[in-house]
Design a protein around this motif. Structure first.
Motif, PDB file in Angstrom:
ATOM      1  N   VAL A 270       0.837  -1.204   0.000  1.00  0.00           N
ATOM      2  CA  VAL A 270       0.000   0.000   0.000  1.00  0.00           C
ATOM      3  C   VAL A 270       0.867   1.248   0.000  1.00  0.00           C
ATOM      4  N   LEU A 271       1.882   1.259   0.873  1.00  0.00           N
ATOM      5  CA  LEU A 271       2.715   2.447   1.016  1.00  0.00           C
ATOM      6  C   LEU A 271       3.646   2.662  -0.179  1.00  0.00           C
ATOM      7  N   ALA A 272       3.885   1.607  -0.961  1.00  0.00           N
ATOM      8  CA  ALA A 272       4.645   1.789  -2.203  1.00  0.00           C
ATOM      9  C   ALA A 272       3.842   2.642  -3.189  1.00  0.00           C
ATOM     10  N   GLN A 273       2.509   2.532  -3.125  1.00  0.00           N
ATOM     11  CA  GLN A 273       1.644   3.331  -4.008  1.00  0.00           C
ATOM     12  C   GLN A 273       1.292   4.679  -3.391  1.00  0.00           C
ATOM     13  N   ALA A 274       1.149   4.696  -2.072  1.00  0.00           N
ATOM     14  CA  ALA A 274       0.737   5.922  -1.371  1.00  0.00           C
ATOM     15  C   ALA A 274       1.723   6.169  -0.231  1.00  0.00           C
TER      16      ALA A 274
ATOM     17  N   ALA B 214      -5.616   4.102   2.854  1.00  0.00           N
ATOM     18  CA  ALA B 214      -6.127   3.205   1.822  1.00  0.00           C
ATOM     19  C   ALA B 214      -7.644   3.301   1.844  1.00  0.00           C
ATOM     20  N   GLY B 215      -8.256   2.972   0.720  1.00  0.00           N
ATOM     21  CA  GLY B 215      -9.710   3.025   0.638  1.00  0.00           C
ATOM     22  C   GLY B 215     -10.202   4.080  -0.334  1.00  0.00           C
ATOM     23  N   ASP B 216     -11.485   4.384  -0.254  1.00  0.00           N
ATOM     24  CA  ASP B 216     -12.070   5.404  -1.126  1.00  0.00           C
ATOM     25  C   ASP B 216     -11.611   6.803  -0.754  1.00  0.00           C
TER      26      ASP B 216
ATOM     27  N   CYS C 263      -9.035   3.685   5.531  1.00  0.00           N
ATOM     28  CA  CYS C 263      -8.108   3.079   6.486  1.00  0.00           C
ATOM     29  C   CYS C 263      -6.937   4.053   6.613  1.00  0.00           C
ATOM     30  N   LEU C 264      -6.964   4.852   7.666  1.00  0.00           N
ATOM     31  CA  LEU C 264      -5.877   5.799   7.891  1.00  0.00           C
ATOM     32  C   LEU C 264      -4.673   5.044   8.442  1.00  0.00           C
ATOM     33  N   ILE C 265      -3.495   5.328   7.914  1.00  0.00           N
ATOM     34  CA  ILE C 265      -2.253   4.671   8.331  1.00  0.00           C
ATOM     35  C   ILE C 265      -1.366   5.716   8.990  1.00  0.00           C
ATOM     36  N   ASN C 266      -1.147   5.572  10.301  1.00  0.00           N
ATOM     37  CA  ASN C 266      -0.260   6.477  11.036  1.00  0.00           C
ATOM     38  C   ASN C 266       0.987   5.724  11.459  1.00  0.00           C
ATOM     39  N   TRP C 267       2.142   6.286  11.182  1.00  0.00           N
ATOM     40  CA  TRP C 267       3.405   5.681  11.615  1.00  0.00           C
ATOM     41  C   TRP C 267       4.031   6.573  12.677  1.00  0.00           C
TER      42      TRP C 267
ATOM     43  N   THR D 157      -2.329  10.667  -6.773  1.00  0.00           N
ATOM     44  CA  THR D 157      -2.740   9.313  -7.139  1.00  0.00           C
ATOM     45  C   THR D 157      -3.870   8.842  -6.234  1.00  0.00           C
ATOM     46  N   PRO D 158      -4.801   8.031  -6.764  1.00  0.00           N
ATOM     47  CA  PRO D 158      -5.882   7.502  -5.924  1.00  0.00           C
ATOM     48  C   PRO D 158      -5.316   6.630  -4.807  1.00  0.00           C
ATOM     49  N   TRP D 159      -6.040   6.578  -3.691  1.00  0.00           N
ATOM     50  CA  TRP D 159      -5.624   5.709  -2.595  1.00  0.00           C
ATOM     51  C   TRP D 159      -5.755   4.245  -3.002  1.00  0.00           C
ATOM     52  N   PRO D 160      -4.831   3.385  -2.591  1.00  0.00           N
ATOM     53  CA  PRO D 160      -4.968   1.948  -2.875  1.00  0.00           C
ATOM     54  C   PRO D 160      -6.153   1.356  -2.105  1.00  0.00           C
ATOM     55  N   PRO D 161      -6.626   0.179  -2.521  1.00  0.00           N
ATOM     56  CA  PRO D 161      -7.715  -0.470  -1.790  1.00  0.00           C
ATOM     57  C   PRO D 161      -7.290  -0.858  -0.370  1.00  0.00           C
TER      58      PRO D 161
END
Length: 201
Positions: free
Chosen positions: A32-36, A56-58, A104-108, A78-82
């Motif tokens: 996912v993070l490779a795309q976003a 990720a998601g809509d 799906c919010l991704i926090n690091w 770019t659109p978010w990945p699924p």
């Protein structure tokens, strides 16, 4: 039956994901993070946040000088990945909601990162919960009230733990005061990943 802890309306499932499941999910998140790619967001006042974010998601949740909001594309356009299937499986098992998550919010969290007390209130349907998945280093999760102030409670969330914020806890203030950097071996370089699933519209 899975073990459940309830504090201030927050429903916590300790060790919901075992180590092999966590490793599979981290591999999916790398794709996912490779795309976003993760970005360091800034608040509307222009202050950099200590966490790095993607989604990720809509929709993905964005904060910048223009304010807090959901957008259909990554800041790079770019659109978010699924949303990964494994993440959707967690939602299906714990959310108790007939709607699928749209974000799906991704926090690091790296060493020294934190998240101040806040409400998740940019969504359109508060009948749907927010579901949180912890991966990597332990994080001290603070649970507050529906208004600022008052007594708070804290719990250390470990890798594989899942939290459901619904009902009275849906609009409760919450945050991460600190992480125990290096407390988990899941992520090779340390740090904590927190996934939060939301119904946006």
């Amino acid at each position: 039956m899975r073990p459940v802890i309830e504090q201030k309306g927050f429903v916590i499932y300790p060790d919901f994901l075992d180590r092999p499941a966590q490793e599979r999910l981290v591999a999916e998140l790398r794709a996912v993070l490779a795309q976003a790619p993760l970005v360091q967001p800034v608040t509307p006042r222009g202050q950099p946040m200590s966490v790095r974010m993607s989604a990720a998601g809509d929709y993905g949740w964005i904060t910048d000088r223009q304010g807090y909001r959901y957008e259909r594309a990554h800041p790079n356009g770019t659109p978010w990945p699924p949303i990964p299937a494994q993440v959707l499986d967690v939602w299906q098992e714990v959310a108790g909601c007939d709607r699928a998550p749209e974000c799906c919010l991704i926090n690091w969290y790296g060493e020294g990162a934190r998240m101040g007390l806040h409400q998740d209130k940019d969504e359109g349907d508060f009948a749907c919960p927010v579901v949180s998945i912890s991966l990597g280093d332990e994080g001290l999760f603070r649970m507050g009230n529906q208004t600022r102030g008052g007594k708070t409670e804290s719990v250390w969330l470990r890798s594989g733990d899942v939290v459901v914020m619904g009902g009275a806890a849906r609009l409760a203030y919450h945050g991460v005061d600190r992480i125990r950097f290096g407390s988990s071996t899941l992520l090779p370089n340390g740090g904590r990943i927190n996934l939060t699933l939301r119904v946006v519209t």
